[in-house]
Scaffold this active site. Structure first.
Site, short mmCIF file in Angstrom:
data_model
loop_
_atom_site.label_atom_id
_atom_site.label_comp_id
_atom_site.label_asym_id
_atom_site.label_seq_id
_atom_site.Cartn_x
_atom_site.Cartn_y
_atom_site.Cartn_z
N GLU A 1 6.78 15.48 40.92
CA GLU A 1 5.64 15.63 41.82
C GLU A 1 5.41 17.11 42.09
OE1 GLU A 1 4.65 14.50 46.52
OE2 GLU A 1 6.35 13.60 45.49
N GLU B 1 -0.48 20.20 50.87
CA GLU B 1 -0.20 19.26 51.95
C GLU B 1 -0.51 20.00 53.23
OE1 GLU B 1 2.90 16.03 51.17
OE2 GLU B 1 3.95 17.89 50.65
#
EC number: 3.2.1.91
Length: 540
Positions: A234, A239
């Site tokens: 990932e 974020e």
């Protein structure tokens, strides 16, 4: 000799058996993917527009009995009267098509995608996770070596406890159909998700259900945990909320999606003592400017003023400046109001810099006292293997029932002193991220992603560099024109820019070129080495 009729009967029987054990597709709602345009750019500054679309993850969909309307899954519980094993639920239950805006709060317009947090229709929907499609049954995959990925984002309506996340994972491009023939839904219905937490809350993995060992969540009315998880590398490009932001690399032992079992999955969904038991790095090597002491860089009214939209640029640098080189750095830039802003540097001498490198990651883990699982699972080299292999783009909005998003925007862990290096990640109080509270008090929150671009280094953005004197500033101009190629309409953007040198002896534009403890290059391939503070100088 076997007669042809016998062969036909055998083939027919095998076909029927395969179908009876397959993950099914519903027929009540047509699956129509919302359109979304994005661009591919080249070193000459020309950008070609692609007409793509997005699909919502299978976990958000209505799962019902094949040929009927009875829910196989309601709230956070499977109906064991319909099926009780992973294989039978795959054959007895179907994934239904989605109504994107009314049910999930997902809307698109041109190159813009908006995700609403809470949407109430016949049921209440919380957040969403979508994937960019190349066609109706295939995810778009990106090979990021020696490339950059750029997008605009508006996080002004994301309070503490929410996360507007844009990232890449190593999902199968077809959603797992080829490797797992019992999966009849595929990418068209958003199957095949995986990430570095090896999530066990997925209803279907590898063409089978996840009912066995399923335990409904005590805090999330829509989720639970099964025996199996789905693991893969990932790369968290973004974020963030209106308080904090981070980008993080999470390598795994394999670049391919794999299924795990129980607490050996590790990550968020396993017991605390088993967090590092899996094949992936659940923590990753992260860069959050606030966590590294740069508390005035990101936020309302700060250097990157997130009270209004801005552009995020992420560059993947190889050691020799080629597409086949070794990944050595993951670099971040921002553009706002026509100004290019280098990433806010760390204020810690023991972990200086403003980008992800192997040495930075090692220094970070030592400084913060974190377990270096990043290195255990191959570090930046393993992350590079995944980036070079091709990854699927994820666009999402979510809240956090496990840790209240404190790891992003507050003090975490809460048992540690907030003044200790690495504990403070943002200004949110430790009491504000509770998912139930956020859902009740901020249902109208949303995030908007737009103007996605992918291309060679320094081809996807333009602006005037920030910091330094006028002599070190490079003004980039754009001029738009249109052309038609084959059956597609393409937009070509011409741009004059300064191209970074691929030499390993010089720092690239916006890269680090000096500071206390710095052992890297001190000469800039482009721009002037400009002192930001005692610990960090940058090519601007």
């Amino acid at each position: 000799m076997v007669d042809s009729f016998s062969i036909y009967k055998t083939a027919l029987l095998l076909s029927m058996l395969a179908t009876s054990n397959a993950q099914q597709v519903g027929t009540y709602t047509a699956e129509t993917h919302p359109s979304l345009t994005w661009q591919t750019c080249s070193g000459s500054g020309s950008c070609t527009t692609t007409s793509g679309s997005v699909v919502i993850d299978a976990n958000w969909r209505w799962v019902h009995e094949v040929g009927g309307y009875t829910n196989c899954y309601s709230g956070n519980t499977w109906d064991s009267s319909i099926c009780s094993t992973d294989t039978t639920c795959a054959s007895e239950c179907a994934l239904e098509g989605a109504t994107y805006e009314s049910t999930y709060g997902v809307t698109t317009s041109g190159s813009s995608l908006r995700l609403n947090f809470v949407t109430t229709a016949s049921q209440k929907n919380i957040g969403s996770r979508l994937y960019l499609l190349a066609d109706d049954s295939t995810y778009e995959t990106f090979k990021l070596f020696n490339r950059e990925f750029t997008f605009d984002v508006d996080v002004s309506n994301l309070p503490c406890g929410l996360n507007g996340a844009l990232y890449f994972v190593s999902m199968d491009a077809d959603g797992g159909v080829s490797r797992f023939p019992t999966n009849k839904a595929g990418a068209k219905y958003g199957t095949g998700y995986c990430d570095s937490q090896c999530p066990r809350d997925l209803k279907f993995i590898d063409g089978q259900a996840n009912i066995e060992g399923w335990e409904p969540s005590s805090t999330d009315v829509n989720a639970g945990t099964g025996n199996h998880g789905s693991c893969c590398p990932e790369m968290d490009i973004w974020e963030a909320n209106s308080i904090s932001s981070a980008f993080t690399a999470h390598p795994c032992d394999s670049v391919q999606q794999t299924m795990c079992t129980g607490d050996t999955c590790g990550g968020t969904y396993s017991d605390t003592t088993d967090r590092y038991s899996g094949t992936c790095d659940p923590d990753g090597c992260d860069f959050n400017p606030y966590r590294f002491g740069n508390t005035n860089f990101y936020g309302p009214g700060k250097t990157v003023d997130n009270s209004k939209p801005f552009t995020v640029v992420t560059q993947f640098i190889t050691h020799d400046g080629t597409d086949t080189g070794t990944l050595t750095e993951i670099r971040r830039l921002y553009v706002q109001n026509g100004v290019v802003i280098g990433n806010g540097p760390s204020t810690y001498t023991a972990a200086s810099g403003n980008s992800i490198t192997e040495s930075f990651c090692k220094a970070e883990k030592t400084l913060f006292g974190d377990t270096n699982v990043f290195e255990t699972h191959g570090g930046l080299s393993a992350m590079g293997d995944a980036l070079g292999d091709g990854m699927v783009l994820v666009l999402s909005l979510w809240d956090d029932h496990a840790a209240d998003m404190l790891w992003l925007d507050s003090d975490y862990p809460t048992t540690s002193c907030a003044s200790s290096p690495g504990v403070a990640r943002g200004t949110c109080p430790t009491t504000t991220g509770n998912a139930t509270y956020v859902e009740a008090n901020y249902p109208n929150s949303y995030v908007t992603y737009s103007n996605i671009k992918f291309g060679t280094l320094n081809s996807t953005y333009s602006g005037t560099s920030s910091g330094g004197s006028s002599s070190s500033s490079t003004t980039l101009t754009t001029k738009a024109s249109t052309s038609t190629t084959s059956s597609k309409t393409t937009t070509t953007t011409s741009k004059t820019s300064t191209t970074s040198s691929s030499s390993t002896n010089v720092a690239q534009l916006y890269g680090q070129c000096g500071g206390q403890g710095w052992t890297g290059p001190t000469t800039c391939a482009s721009g002037t080495c400009t002192k930001q503070n005692d610990y960090y100088s940058q090519c601007l």
